[in-house]
Design an enzyme around this catalytic site. Structure first.
Site, PDB file in Angstrom:
ATOM      1  CB  SER A 260       5.529  -1.745  11.978  1.00  9.04           C
ATOM      2  OG  SER A 260       4.857  -0.338  12.308  1.00  9.04           O
TER       3      SER A 260
ATOM      4  N   GLY B  32       2.581   2.322  10.986  1.00  9.17           N
ATOM      5  CA  GLY B  32       3.542   3.560  10.746  1.00  9.17           C
ATOM      6  C   GLY B  32       4.384   3.919  12.224  1.00  9.17           C
TER       7      GLY B  32
ATOM      8  CG  ASN C 156      -1.697   1.322   1.380  1.00 10.14           C
ATOM      9  OD1 ASN C 156      -1.899   2.096   0.415  1.00 10.14           O
ATOM     10  ND2 ASN C 156      -2.412   1.397   2.651  1.00 10.14           N
ATOM     11  CD1 TRP C 157       3.816   1.302  -2.720  1.00  8.37           C
ATOM     12  CD2 TRP C 157       3.400   2.253  -4.744  1.00  8.37           C
ATOM     13  NE1 TRP C 157       4.545   0.673  -3.728  1.00  8.37           N
ATOM     14  CE2 TRP C 157       4.448   1.012  -5.008  1.00  8.37           C
ATOM     15  CE3 TRP C 157       3.024   2.926  -5.852  1.00  8.37           C
ATOM     16  CZ2 TRP C 157       4.931   0.609  -6.107  1.00  8.37           C
ATOM     17  CZ3 TRP C 157       3.570   2.432  -7.085  1.00  8.37           C
ATOM     18  CH2 TRP C 157       4.501   1.411  -6.949  1.00  8.37           C
ATOM     19  CE  LYS C 158      -0.063   3.045   4.561  1.00  9.04           C
ATOM     20  NZ  LYS C 158       0.163   3.317   6.111  1.00  9.04           N
TER      21      LYS C 158
ATOM     22  CD  GLU D 252      -3.150  -2.515   7.293  1.00 10.71           C
ATOM     23  OE1 GLU D 252      -1.982  -2.743   6.905  1.00 10.71           O
ATOM     24  OE2 GLU D 252      -3.885  -1.371   7.015  1.00 10.71           O
TER      25      GLU D 252
ATOM     26  CG  HIS E 198      -5.684   1.941   5.021  1.00  5.21           C
ATOM     27  ND1 HIS E 198      -5.215   2.924   5.880  1.00  5.21           N
ATOM     28  CD2 HIS E 198      -4.741   0.920   5.072  1.00  5.21           C
ATOM     29  CE1 HIS E 198      -3.991   2.546   6.251  1.00  5.21           C
ATOM     30  NE2 HIS E 198      -3.502   1.502   5.860  1.00  5.21           N
TER      31      HIS E 198
ATOM     32  N   GLY F  92       4.971   1.649   4.621  1.00 10.00           N
ATOM     33  CA  GLY F  92       6.416   2.097   4.676  1.00 10.00           C
ATOM     34  C   GLY F  92       7.546   1.385   3.818  1.00 10.00           C
TER      35      GLY F  92
ATOM     36  CD  GLU G  82      -2.823   5.626   6.367  1.00  9.41           C
ATOM     37  OE1 GLU G  82      -2.724   5.593   5.444  1.00  9.41           O
ATOM     38  OE2 GLU G  82      -1.688   4.950   7.283  1.00  9.41           O
TER      39      GLU G  82
HETATM   40  P1  13P Z   1       3.239   0.338   7.682  1.00  9.83           P
HETATM   41  O1  13P Z   1       3.915  -0.674   7.028  1.00  9.83           O
HETATM   42  O2  13P Z   1       3.944   1.651   7.110  1.00  9.83           O
HETATM   43  O3  13P Z   1       3.274   0.472   9.195  1.00  9.83           O
HETATM   44  O4  13P Z   1       1.834   0.620   7.123  1.00  9.83           O
HETATM   45  C1  13P Z   1       0.750  -0.371   7.181  1.00  9.83           C
HETATM   46  C2  13P Z   1      -0.196   0.055   6.552  1.00  9.83           C
HETATM   47  O5  13P Z   1      -1.127   0.861   6.757  1.00  9.83           O
HETATM   48  C3  13P Z   1      -0.473  -0.580   5.133  1.00  9.83           C
HETATM   49  O6  13P Z   1      -1.764  -0.594   4.784  1.00  9.83           O
END
Ligand code: 13P
Length: 243
Positions: free
Chosen positions: A201, A167, A8-10, A161, A91, A223, A93
């Site tokens: 993470s 993150g 997931n590149w966000k 998640e 997600h 990330g 976020e």
């Molecule tokens: P991180 O791997 O940066 O913690 O993010 C997880 C995430 O939200 C994947 O969708």
């Protein structure tokens, strides 16, 4: 069953960077690992142009309407037309920064199924909810909200998640993941025959132990998925543990 490694590149990697990433990504030469990449909407076309055949491309978010006066939104049908085959839905976020509700998630799952996209639905508890002993209640509520909407889908996935692990560098232990995934699977009832991914993470150093854990069918990586070499190391970690 294969293991799934999803990136997931966000809000990272515009069209040029997406192309560069996928040109350099060395997909493992094994049918035991499936790589999914979720670029920003605007990068889907260039990602598809450069992706190795084994990499599947998905959209990070969709609206539930097919079209309309909804400035800034993208429908499931548009994402499908652009070449996406999966849709990330709910997600953390989206839920916590953009106020997406369980009801919105349910409508998006229906829309993804209608358009022929594979819904990859995210669930997970806040740290306060975990501390208050509400893991089971939260996951059952989140899954219960969309489980019936899966009826129209041929294939689906769920990503667990925990919000406190996204993150932050803090990861759930493999045992935590097994416990949460078991709750998710039970809540899915007769729709439980799907991959359940762990996210939060994930990095090369912990990917293998997480994917070895019971009930963990793959990982959803934020990330650490931004660098093609690092993502390839995570995908390689899946091969020895894929049954
Ligand atoms: P991180 O791997 O940066 O913690 O993010 C997880 C995430 O939200 C994947 O969708």
């Amino acid at each position: 069953m294969t293991k799934v490694v999803a990136a997931n590149w966000k809000m990272h990697h515009g069209p040029r960077e997406a192309a560069g990433f996928l040109t350099r990504y060395a997909a493992p030469a094994s049918s035991r690992v499936r790589t999914l990449v979720f670029p920003p909407h605007l990068s889907i076309a260039s990602a598809l142009r450069c992706a190795p055949a084994a990499v599947e491309i998905g959209v990070q978010n969709i609206h539930w309407e097919r079209s309309g006066a909804l400035t800034g939104e993208v429908s499931a049908e548009m994402a499908r037309e652009a070449g996406a085959t999966l849709a990330l839905i709910g997600h953390s976020e989206r839920r916590h920064l953009f106020g997406e509700s369980d009801a919105d998630v349910e409508r998006k799952v229906r829309a993804a199924a209608r358009a022929g996209l594979v819904p990859v639905v995210c669930v997970g508890e806040l740290v306060e909810e975990r501390r208050a002993g509400k893991l089971n209640e939260v996951l059952r509520r989140q899954v219960g909200a969309f489980v019936d909407a899966l009826a129209g889908a041929k294939e689906w996935m769920v990503a667990y998640e925990p919000v406190w692990a996204i993150g932050t560098g803090e990861t759930a232990t493999p045992a935590d993941a097994t416990e949460a995934h078991s709750i998710v699977r039970a809540a899915l009832g007769d729709r439980s025959g799907c991959p359940i991914l762990y996210g939060g993470s994930v990095k090369p150093a912990n990917a293998r132990a997480l994917m070895e854990a019971a009930e963990v069918d793959g990982v959803l990586v934020g990330g650490a998925s931004l660098d093609p070499v690092v993502l390839a190391r995570i995908a390689e970690a899946a091969i020895p543990v894929a049954p």
